[in-house]
Design a protein around this motif. Structure first.
Motif, PDB file in Angstrom:
ATOM      1  N   GLU A   8       0.875  -1.136  -0.041  1.00  0.00           N
ATOM      2  CA  GLU A   8      -0.033   0.035   0.019  1.00  0.00           C
ATOM      3  C   GLU A   8       0.990   1.341  -0.062  1.00  0.00           C
ATOM      4  O   GLU A   8       0.457   1.997  -0.790  1.00  0.00           O
ATOM      5  N   GLN A   9       1.984   1.366   0.708  1.00  0.00           N
ATOM      6  CA  GLN A   9       2.774   2.286   0.841  1.00  0.00           C
ATOM      7  C   GLN A   9       3.454   2.634  -0.306  1.00  0.00           C
ATOM      8  O   GLN A   9       3.441   3.874  -0.892  1.00  0.00           O
ATOM      9  N   ASP A  10       3.815   1.579  -1.314  1.00  0.00           N
ATOM     10  CA  ASP A  10       4.597   1.921  -2.443  1.00  0.00           C
ATOM     11  C   ASP A  10       3.582   2.211  -3.423  1.00  0.00           C
ATOM     12  O   ASP A  10       3.919   3.180  -4.320  1.00  0.00           O
ATOM     13  N   PHE A  11       2.236   1.845  -3.404  1.00  0.00           N
ATOM     14  CA  PHE A  11       1.324   2.084  -4.650  1.00  0.00           C
ATOM     15  C   PHE A  11       1.024   3.635  -4.371  1.00  0.00           C
ATOM     16  O   PHE A  11       0.867   4.375  -5.219  1.00  0.00           O
ATOM     17  N   ARG A  12       1.045   3.972  -3.126  1.00  0.00           N
ATOM     18  CA  ARG A  12       0.418   5.584  -2.884  1.00  0.00           C
ATOM     19  C   ARG A  12       1.524   6.452  -3.223  1.00  0.00           C
ATOM     20  O   ARG A  12       1.330   7.450  -3.727  1.00  0.00           O
ATOM     21  N   GLU A  13       2.877   6.128  -2.896  1.00  0.00           N
ATOM     22  CA  GLU A  13       3.878   6.738  -3.322  1.00  0.00           C
ATOM     23  C   GLU A  13       4.191   6.918  -4.642  1.00  0.00           C
ATOM     24  O   GLU A  13       4.557   7.934  -5.383  1.00  0.00           O
ATOM     25  N   ARG A  36      14.090   1.652  -1.831  1.00  0.00           N
ATOM     26  CA  ARG A  36      13.326   0.649  -0.813  1.00  0.00           C
ATOM     27  C   ARG A  36      12.602  -0.434  -1.428  1.00  0.00           C
ATOM     28  O   ARG A  36      12.680  -1.588  -0.834  1.00  0.00           O
ATOM     29  N   ILE A  37      12.071  -0.462  -2.621  1.00  0.00           N
ATOM     30  CA  ILE A  37      11.382  -1.553  -3.017  1.00  0.00           C
ATOM     31  C   ILE A  37      12.314  -2.751  -3.406  1.00  0.00           C
ATOM     32  O   ILE A  37      12.277  -3.807  -2.969  1.00  0.00           O
TER      33      ILE A  37
END
Length: 373
Positions: A318-323, A367-368
């Protein structure tokens, strides 16, 4: 005092010699002998020069014989043709048909013809069981494939391991043929240096993928046209084809140039520079999704899906998607590709904000990748 008898004897001898000289034949023989002696004397004075003339004439005669042999080229042509058919044509034709199979052109069966002319033998391609010339039967793509097959066959038969250069070898070829040519070039690169010039992105992608599959690491150079002129060689891919980490480096350079000439308040020059920078950054985000999140499983201009890379595909948190969405929206609000409401009078984004977004994109994909281990 000599006696009268002695004097008389001398006179008799002299009288006999005088009577002998009165003989016409004897006189002629003596004159001939005299000329011969005079000629020998003259020859002895010029013997070295005459010997040189004789040698020169003999050498000239030998050269004339060679010239006559060269002018009569038919025997040489006939013999050369026989030797070519016996020792070259059959072996070359067999290898060429193997190359046609490797290039996925199995429906074409070719032979090698030979023709002698002026003592030289010219080889050519002919279609088996066909009376027409190849260009009257084959398409342009098939003709090019036959030429490549002949080249690879001749290369193999020569036994040479010298480097080879291809200049856009797949022009006018369809996709299936491009793949076959790329595979054959990669195979050949295991034995020799191979240099390929191409502007075909699909073909280039095929070469890179096949090199990776074969465990080979190609050296990539890009040739560009700059304001100073053409022919500038840079290490690596052209900018539009680079991975996102390489593009981030260029984004930072561009941001520094924009910041160095940024006027306050900004005008149209600054607005266009910021819009172009964000347009480029949006492309980097899309490329980062391709090479980081999807782990290059699916790549543009590549034939097929790299199934072996599926184990590295990241589950999007979720964090990656929103960023990703936030940064992509930031780019979209700044690019020229979208029509912006004039009434909003949106201010020009400052270079410091641009740098912050560049670093945010880099941090996000770093980060990913770190989660992949």
């Amino acid at each position: 005092m000599a006696s009268l008898t002695q004097v008389a004897e001398v006179l008799r001898v002299e009288a006999g010699r005088l009577r002998a000289n009165m003989d016409a034949e004897a006189l002629a023989a003596k004159k001939l002998r005299l000329k011969e002696l005079e000629a020998r004397q003259l020859l002895s004075e010029h013997i070295e020069g005459i010997a040189r003339v004789i040698d020169n004439l003999a050498h000239r005669a030998r050269l004339q014989n060679c010239l006559n042999d060269i002018a009569a080229t038919r025997p040489i042509s006939v013999l050369a043709g026989q030797l070519t058919r016996t020792y070259i044509s059959e072996a070359l034709a067999g290898r060429m048909n193997e190359e046609l199979t490797r290039l996925e052109l199995r429906h074409v069966e070719a032979g090698v013809s030979s023709a002698g002319e002026a003592g030289a033998v010219r080889l050519g391609i002919q279609l088996l069981d066909c009376q027409l010339a190849p260009h009257q039967v084959l398409s342009e793509a098939e003709q090019r494939m036959c030429a490549l097959a002949y080249f690879f066959a001749e290369l193999h038969q020569s036994g040479s391991t010298s480097g080879i250069v291809f200049d856009d070898p797949v022009s006018s070829l369809d996709h299936s043929h491009r793949t076959a040519v790329a595979q054959r070039i990669v195979e050949e690169s295991a034995n020799r240096q191979v240099i390929v010039f191409t502007h075909d992105a699909v073909f280039f992608g095929e070469l890179i993928t096949l090199c990776q599959d074969a465990g080979l690491t190609p050296e990539v150079r890009s040739i560009s046209y700059r304001s100073e002129g053409p022919g500038y060689v840079d290490v690596g891919l052209p900018y539009d084809m680079r991975r996102h980490r390489e593009r981030i480096v260029q984004h930072r350079r561009d941001q520094q140039q924009i910041a160095a000439s940024f006027n306050s308040p900004p005008g149209d020059t600054e607005r266009y520079a910021i819009r172009n920078a964000y347009s480029d950054l949006r492309v980097t985000i899309e490329i980062g999704i391709e090479d980081t999140i999807l782990n290059e499983t699916v790549v543009r201009f590549r034939d097929g899906i790299s199934v072996g890379r599926l184990n590295g595909v990241m589950a999007v948190q979720e964090q990656d998607f929103r960023e990703v969405q936030r940064l992509h929206d930031r780019c979209c609000r700044n690019v020229s590709a979208h029509s912006h409401a004039a009434g909003q009078q949106r201010p020009v984004t400052h270079p410091d904000e641009l740098l912050g977004d560049i670093e945010a994109v880099n941090t996000m994909f770093t980060r990913i990748r770190s989660r992949r281990g």
